[in-house]
Design a protein around this motif. Structure first.
Motif, PDB file in Angstrom:
ATOM      1  N   ILE A   1       0.841  -1.204   0.000  1.00  0.00           N
ATOM      2  CA  ILE A   1       0.000   0.000   0.000  1.00  0.00           C
ATOM      3  C   ILE A   1       0.873   1.249   0.000  1.00  0.00           C
ATOM      4  CG2 ILE A   1      -1.691   1.347   1.319  1.00  0.00           C
ATOM      5  CD1 ILE A   1      -2.834  -1.272   2.352  1.00  0.00           C
ATOM      6  N   ALA A   2       1.949   1.230   0.794  1.00  0.00           N
ATOM      7  CA  ALA A   2       2.854   2.383   0.858  1.00  0.00           C
ATOM      8  C   ALA A   2       3.492   2.656  -0.505  1.00  0.00           C
ATOM      9  CB  ALA A   2       3.934   2.138   1.912  1.00  0.00           C
ATOM     10  N   PHE A   3       3.929   1.603  -1.200  1.00  0.00           N
ATOM     11  CA  PHE A   3       4.501   1.761  -2.540  1.00  0.00           C
ATOM     12  C   PHE A   3       3.484   2.380  -3.484  1.00  0.00           C
ATOM     13  CE2 PHE A   3       8.106  -1.088  -1.602  1.00  0.00           C
ATOM     14  CZ  PHE A   3       9.089  -0.481  -2.369  1.00  0.00           C
ATOM     15  N   LEU A   4       2.269   1.861  -3.475  1.00  0.00           N
ATOM     16  CA  LEU A   4       1.227   2.356  -4.373  1.00  0.00           C
ATOM     17  C   LEU A   4       0.902   3.819  -4.106  1.00  0.00           C
ATOM     18  CD1 LEU A   4      -1.208  -0.715  -4.415  1.00  0.00           C
ATOM     19  CD2 LEU A   4       0.377   0.007  -6.220  1.00  0.00           C
ATOM     20  N   LEU A   5       0.832   4.191  -2.836  1.00  0.00           N
ATOM     21  CA  LEU A   5       0.534   5.581  -2.477  1.00  0.00           C
ATOM     22  C   LEU A   5       1.680   6.512  -2.890  1.00  0.00           C
ATOM     23  CD1 LEU A   5      -1.107   5.133   1.051  1.00  0.00           C
ATOM     24  CD2 LEU A   5      -2.240   5.909  -1.045  1.00  0.00           C
ATOM     25  N   ALA A   6       2.919   6.052  -2.693  1.00  0.00           N
ATOM     26  CA  ALA A   6       4.080   6.864  -3.071  1.00  0.00           C
ATOM     27  C   ALA A   6       4.071   7.149  -4.570  1.00  0.00           C
ATOM     28  CB  ALA A   6       5.366   6.152  -2.669  1.00  0.00           C
ATOM     29  N   ILE A   7       3.703   6.138  -5.354  1.00  0.00           N
ATOM     30  CA  ILE A   7       3.653   6.294  -6.817  1.00  0.00           C
ATOM     31  C   ILE A   7       2.445   7.143  -7.224  1.00  0.00           C
ATOM     32  CG2 ILE A   7       3.348   5.058  -8.997  1.00  0.00           C
ATOM     33  CD1 ILE A   7       4.861   2.694  -7.650  1.00  0.00           C
ATOM     34  N   LEU A   8       1.288   6.859  -6.614  1.00  0.00           N
ATOM     35  CA  LEU A   8       0.052   7.559  -6.967  1.00  0.00           C
ATOM     36  C   LEU A   8       0.138   9.054  -6.685  1.00  0.00           C
ATOM     37  CD1 LEU A   8      -2.921   7.285  -7.905  1.00  0.00           C
ATOM     38  CD2 LEU A   8      -3.537   6.942  -5.510  1.00  0.00           C
ATOM     39  N   PHE A   9       0.772   9.416  -5.563  1.00  0.00           N
ATOM     40  CA  PHE A   9       0.861  10.827  -5.171  1.00  0.00           C
ATOM     41  C   PHE A   9       2.156  11.481  -5.663  1.00  0.00           C
ATOM     42  CE2 PHE A   9      -2.547   9.523  -2.438  1.00  0.00           C
ATOM     43  CZ  PHE A   9      -3.291  10.675  -2.207  1.00  0.00           C
ATOM     44  N   HIS A  10       2.929  10.757  -6.471  1.00  0.00           N
ATOM     45  CA  HIS A  10       4.167  11.297  -7.066  1.00  0.00           C
ATOM     46  C   HIS A  10       5.083  11.909  -5.999  1.00  0.00           C
ATOM     47  CE1 HIS A  10       2.254  10.726 -10.968  1.00  0.00           C
ATOM     48  NE2 HIS A  10       1.221  11.421 -10.538  1.00  0.00           N
ATOM     49  N   LEU A  11       5.277  11.163  -4.927  1.00  0.00           N
ATOM     50  CA  LEU A  11       6.164  11.666  -3.866  1.00  0.00           C
ATOM     51  C   LEU A  11       7.594  11.748  -4.382  1.00  0.00           C
ATOM     52  CD1 LEU A  11       4.966   9.717  -0.671  1.00  0.00           C
ATOM     53  CD2 LEU A  11       4.242  11.974  -1.478  1.00  0.00           C
ATOM     54  N   ASP A  12       8.327  12.745  -3.907  1.00  0.00           N
ATOM     55  CA  ASP A  12       9.731  12.816  -4.297  1.00  0.00           C
ATOM     56  C   ASP A  12      10.477  11.653  -3.642  1.00  0.00           C
ATOM     57  OD1 ASP A  12      10.893  13.579  -1.667  1.00  0.00           O
ATOM     58  OD2 ASP A  12       9.805  15.448  -1.980  1.00  0.00           O
ATOM     59  N   THR A  13      11.690  11.424  -4.113  1.00  0.00           N
ATOM     60  CA  THR A  13      12.456  10.249  -3.690  1.00  0.00           C
ATOM     61  C   THR A  13      12.580  10.136  -2.185  1.00  0.00           C
ATOM     62  OG1 THR A  13      13.726  10.265  -5.748  1.00  0.00           O
ATOM     63  CG2 THR A  13      14.694   9.118  -3.870  1.00  0.00           C
ATOM     64  N   THR A  14      12.909  11.235  -1.527  1.00  0.00           N
ATOM     65  CA  THR A  14      13.132  11.215  -0.078  1.00  0.00           C
ATOM     66  C   THR A  14      11.869  10.829   0.674  1.00  0.00           C
ATOM     67  OG1 THR A  14      14.811  12.945  -0.294  1.00  0.00           O
ATOM     68  CG2 THR A  14      13.923  12.549   1.903  1.00  0.00           C
TER      69      THR A  14
END
Length: 293
Positions: free
Chosen positions: A54-67
């Motif tokens: 879920i964390a991976f999907l949210l990071a990708i979906l919300f276009h979080l920066d690398t950090t």
């Protein structure tokens, strides 16, 4: 003040609460859990696999920066925190299952946390050149001293001073709720500026992560017919993370203070939703108890 809260007051408070929890448990509670291990397997699956996904999907979906993305994955890869046992007890969940999930999940995280974090660093193209080595012995010792040892002492008291242990159940539940509230207030007060910045950056993402993993736990429990008590423990244990370990990995091992921001934001949400669950299920339990008037 923060160090005093995290290193002295919080562990000491949790150890006292665990002692009280132990007074409500017997060996039979744990043997029953291990005789029907389905709940343990589902709980660990929710914590170790579903949460990072879920964390991976949210990071990708919300276009979080690398950090921020890596910081979110680090948080999701951490084991459950012992505070989940307090919440599970007040919510009238399966306490023996909650304790088991916390203990087993912490030991398995020695491998899973390293694998998930390493994958996140590679996937999000973060080349730190750092070998991730978790403080295995320190983590195990801390878990044992804060949770398992007090619980064993409490179970010993229950076995040999049963009447005293039963009389202490209600006071200890009240104390659990009070200490939970004090811990929440203390964390907010001592980290107000950091938490404010964290909520601005990843507040929505971490809230969605928290709500999603609680929902996932309850959904899996329903699909596999585990019952409401097991559902509460699985949902709660999935949502309460070992935030201290997350901060240690981000700041001390990966040497990136900003990577700890998602953990700071998530800490607020997990205590908030935990408090809501305690209120909701506590209220439901009171309705089930017939009035003596």
């Amino acid at each position: 003040m923060t160090d005093l809260l995290l290193k002295v007051f919080l562990p000491s408070s949790l150890a006292i609460i665990m002692l009280g929890m132990g007074m409500s448990l017997t060996i039979h509670d744990f043997t029953r859990v291990f005789r029907q291990p389905k709940a343990i397997i589902i709980g660990l699956f929710n914590q170790i696999f579903i949460l990072p996904i879920i964390a991976f999907l949210l990071a990708i979906l919300f276009h979080l920066d690398t950090t921020m993305a890596v910081g979110l994955i680090v948080l999701a890869s951490c084991p459950g925190g012992p505070t989940s046992n307090i919440i599970a007890q007040v919510c009238d969940g399966n306490l023996a299952l909650s304790v088991t999930l916390t203990a087993v999940g912490s030991f398995t995280s020695v491998i899973s946390t390293q694998l998930v974090t390493s994958f996140a660093l590679t996937y999000f193209n973060t080349h730190t050149g750092t070998t991730i080595e978790l403080p295995v012995l320190d983590t195990m010792f801390q878990i044992m001293m804060i949770t398992m040892l007090p619980i064993c002492i409490g179970m010993f008291i229950h076995a040999y001073k049963t009447n005293f242990a039963l009389r202490m159940l209600k006071p200890m539940k009240i104390a659990s709720t009070i200490i939970f509230i004090l811990i929440f207030i203390g964390i907010v007060a001592t980290n107000f500026n950091t938490i404010g910045q964290a909520l601005k950056k990843v507040g929505i993402v971490t809230l969605l992560l928290n709500i999603s993993i609680i929902g996932s736990g309850f959904l899996l429990a329903k699909i596999f017919n585990l019952g409401s008590k097991n559902a509460i423990s699985i949902g709660v244990d999935g949502s309460i993370q070992n935030a201290t370990l997350g901060i240690v990995i981000a700041t001390s091992i990966l040497n990136n203070i900003e990577m700890a921001i998602p953990t700071a934001a998530y800490t607020i949400w997990m205590y908030t939703t935990g408090g809501i669950l305690m209120w909701y299920f506590g209220k439901k339990k009171q309705k089930r108890i017939p009035s003596t008037k």
